[in-house]
Design a protein around this motif. Structure first.
Motif, PDB file in Angstrom:
ATOM      1  N   SER A  85      -1.534   3.182  12.037  1.00 12.23           N
ATOM      2  CA  SER A  85      -2.182   4.436  12.433  1.00 12.23           C
ATOM      3  C   SER A  85      -3.394   4.722  11.532  1.00 12.23           C
ATOM      4  CB  SER A  85      -1.155   5.564  12.349  1.00 12.23           C
ATOM      5  OG  SER A  85      -1.776   6.794  12.462  1.00 12.23           O
ATOM      6  N   PHE A 103       0.886  -1.177   0.000  1.00  9.97           N
ATOM      7  CA  PHE A 103       0.000   0.000   0.000  1.00  9.97           C
ATOM      8  C   PHE A 103       0.915   1.216   0.000  1.00  9.97           C
ATOM      9  CE2 PHE A 103      -3.603   2.110   2.762  1.00  9.97           C
ATOM     10  CZ  PHE A 103      -4.081   2.774   1.640  1.00  9.97           C
ATOM     11  N   SER A 139       3.195  -1.275   8.289  1.00 11.23           N
ATOM     12  CA  SER A 139       4.101  -0.222   8.777  1.00 11.23           C
ATOM     13  C   SER A 139       3.385   0.563   9.876  1.00 11.23           C
ATOM     14  CB  SER A 139       4.466   0.701   7.622  1.00 11.23           C
ATOM     15  OG  SER A 139       3.307   1.388   7.187  1.00 11.23           O
ATOM     16  N   GLY A 154      -5.989  12.097   2.415  1.00 14.93           N
ATOM     17  CA  GLY A 154      -7.214  11.316   2.247  1.00 14.93           C
ATOM     18  C   GLY A 154      -7.212  10.382   1.043  1.00 14.93           C
TER      19      GLY A 154
HETATM   20  N1  ACO Z   1       2.805   9.171  10.135  1.00 15.44           N
HETATM   21  C1  ACO Z   1       1.863   8.572  10.888  1.00 15.44           C
HETATM   22  N2  ACO Z   1       0.625   8.229  10.410  1.00 15.44           N
HETATM   23  C2  ACO Z   1       0.382   8.476   9.113  1.00 15.44           C
HETATM   24  C3  ACO Z   1       1.337   9.075   8.265  1.00 15.44           C
HETATM   25  C4  ACO Z   1       2.591   9.439   8.832  1.00 15.44           C
HETATM   26  N3  ACO Z   1       3.543  10.052   8.130  1.00 15.44           N
HETATM   27  N4  ACO Z   1       0.803   9.172   7.039  1.00 15.44           N
HETATM   28  C5  ACO Z   1      -0.455   8.674   7.092  1.00 15.44           C
HETATM   29  N5  ACO Z   1      -0.711   8.240   8.352  1.00 15.44           N
HETATM   30  C6  ACO Z   1      -1.973   7.668   8.868  1.00 15.44           C
HETATM   31  C7  ACO Z   1      -2.486   8.559   9.999  1.00 15.44           C
HETATM   32  O1  ACO Z   1      -3.406   7.818  10.778  1.00 15.44           O
HETATM   33  C8  ACO Z   1      -3.205   9.644   9.219  1.00 15.44           C
HETATM   34  O2  ACO Z   1      -4.124  10.382  10.005  1.00 15.44           O
HETATM   35  P1  ACO Z   1      -3.583  11.771  10.694  1.00 15.44           P
HETATM   36  O3  ACO Z   1      -3.003  12.589   9.569  1.00 15.44           O
HETATM   37  O4  ACO Z   1      -4.828  12.368  11.285  1.00 15.44           O
HETATM   38  O5  ACO Z   1      -2.548  11.364  11.702  1.00 15.44           O
HETATM   39  C9  ACO Z   1      -3.923   8.824   8.182  1.00 15.44           C
HETATM   40  O6  ACO Z   1      -2.993   7.755   7.835  1.00 15.44           O
HETATM   41  C10 ACO Z   1      -4.243   9.661   6.961  1.00 15.44           C
HETATM   42  O7  ACO Z   1      -5.120   8.948   6.126  1.00 15.44           O
HETATM   43  P2  ACO Z   1      -4.990   9.124   4.546  1.00 15.44           P
HETATM   44  O8  ACO Z   1      -4.629  10.538   4.203  1.00 15.44           O
HETATM   45  O9  ACO Z   1      -6.188   8.546   3.911  1.00 15.44           O
HETATM   46  O10 ACO Z   1      -3.738   8.165   4.290  1.00 15.44           O
HETATM   47  P3  ACO Z   1      -2.571   8.292   3.192  1.00 15.44           P
HETATM   48  O11 ACO Z   1      -3.095   8.838   1.923  1.00 15.44           O
HETATM   49  O12 ACO Z   1      -1.385   8.961   3.798  1.00 15.44           O
HETATM   50  O13 ACO Z   1      -2.208   6.735   2.936  1.00 15.44           O
HETATM   51  C11 ACO Z   1      -0.502   5.172   3.630  1.00 15.44           C
HETATM   52  C12 ACO Z   1      -1.793   5.920   4.023  1.00 15.44           C
HETATM   53  C13 ACO Z   1      -0.750   4.309   2.396  1.00 15.44           C
HETATM   54  C14 ACO Z   1      -0.060   4.283   4.800  1.00 15.44           C
HETATM   55  C15 ACO Z   1       0.598   6.221   3.288  1.00 15.44           C
HETATM   56  O14 ACO Z   1       0.853   7.008   4.429  1.00 15.44           O
HETATM   57  C16 ACO Z   1       1.904   5.640   2.782  1.00 15.44           C
HETATM   58  O15 ACO Z   1       2.051   5.383   1.597  1.00 15.44           O
HETATM   59  N6  ACO Z   1       2.901   5.422   3.676  1.00 15.44           N
HETATM   60  C17 ACO Z   1       4.226   4.968   3.276  1.00 15.44           C
HETATM   61  C18 ACO Z   1       4.211   3.514   2.841  1.00 15.44           C
HETATM   62  C19 ACO Z   1       3.622   2.587   3.879  1.00 15.44           C
HETATM   63  O16 ACO Z   1       3.949   2.653   5.057  1.00 15.44           O
HETATM   64  N7  ACO Z   1       2.710   1.700   3.389  1.00 15.44           N
HETATM   65  C20 ACO Z   1       2.115   0.629   4.173  1.00 15.44           C
HETATM   66  C21 ACO Z   1       3.019  -0.537   4.086  1.00 15.44           C
HETATM   67  S1  ACO Z   1       2.513  -1.977   4.983  1.00 15.44           S
HETATM   68  C22 ACO Z   1       1.529  -2.894   3.937  1.00 15.44           C
HETATM   69  O17 ACO Z   1       1.280  -2.466   2.836  1.00 15.44           O
HETATM   70  C23 ACO Z   1       0.944  -4.203   4.374  1.00 15.44           C
END
Ligand code: ACO
Length: 191
Positions: free
Chosen positions: A159, A118, A154, A128
């Protein structure tokens, strides 16, 4: 994420669904040039996701998608890059046979839909888009997030799951998968 070719030509919908046939639609399937560009996009996304998770090797690539029977949802922004479109991120899911422990330590054999990879482009995270993509997949698969398993999630994904789906109570496992208490409701234990 921008590419030196027209993203809107390869991915006609805002969210595209890809499987082992590696074609966003029948049109792409008949065009080797578009298929090659599509493979470039998936390889690039896989590399970016691995880097974001500090993995040594990508878990997603075009060739893996062709051989592994997993499915990938790709989100684009069709308006950006002067109308050529840009890729926002992807979500890869697939069924896996797992041996899990419920909260009493009883073994449960299951083959749930799993989140395998993801990724949302760095500059677009926390806007979002992840939720939009995840909700699309839940509707398409008609599945509840608590009924899924998560492969090495991750901290950002944990979160995300807590914030959007109130998934907090994970049940400790001996493998790399995370499941939550909802997973075991009304599920027969293997004996
Ligand atoms: N630190 C902590 N929490 C985070 C972060 C961050 N940098 N980014 C997103 N989140 C979580 C939080 O709960 C956040 O809510 P908040 O801003 O109120 O704290 C929430 O996600 C936001 O939701 P969206 O905007 O819908 O999420 P987003 O578009 O950022 O997508 C994702 C979430 C895919 C996890 C993204 O942050 C990402 O690509 N991260 C890097 C790669 C990763 O870790 N992928 C998951 C790997 S594990 C697996 O795939 C099984």
């Amino acid at each position: 994420m921008e590419f030196p070719f027209d993203i809107n030509q390869i991915f006609t919908e805002r969210v595209s669904f890809l499987d082992q046939n590696l074609a966003a639609d029948r049109w792409t399937a008949r065009r080797p040039d578009l298929q090659a560009n599509l493979a470039t996009v998936i390889d690039e996304l896989g590399r970016a996701s691995a880097k974001a998770q500090q993995l040594t090797a990508a878990v997603t690539s075009a060739s893996k998608l062709q051989s592994q029977r997993h499915q990938l949802y790709l989100l684009k922004d069709g308006e950006s890059s002067g109308g050529r479109g840009a890729v926002v991120g992807f979500l890869k899911v697939g069924h896996k046979k797992l041996f899990l422990l419920d909260r009493h330590g009883v073994h449960v054999e299951a083959e749930p839909l799993c989140v395998l990879d993801f990724y949302i482009a760095e500059n677009l995270q926390r806007h979002g888009y992840g939720l939009e993509l995840f909700d699309f997949m839940l509707q398409h698969k008609n599945v509840e997030p608590g009924r899924m398993a998560y492969d090495r999630p991750s901290p950002k994904l944990l979160s995300f799951l807590e914030k959007h789906y109130s998934l907090t109570q994970n049940v400790p496992q001996v493998n790399n998968f995370v499941v939550f208490e909802d997973f075991f409701f009304n599920r027969a234990a293997a004996v």
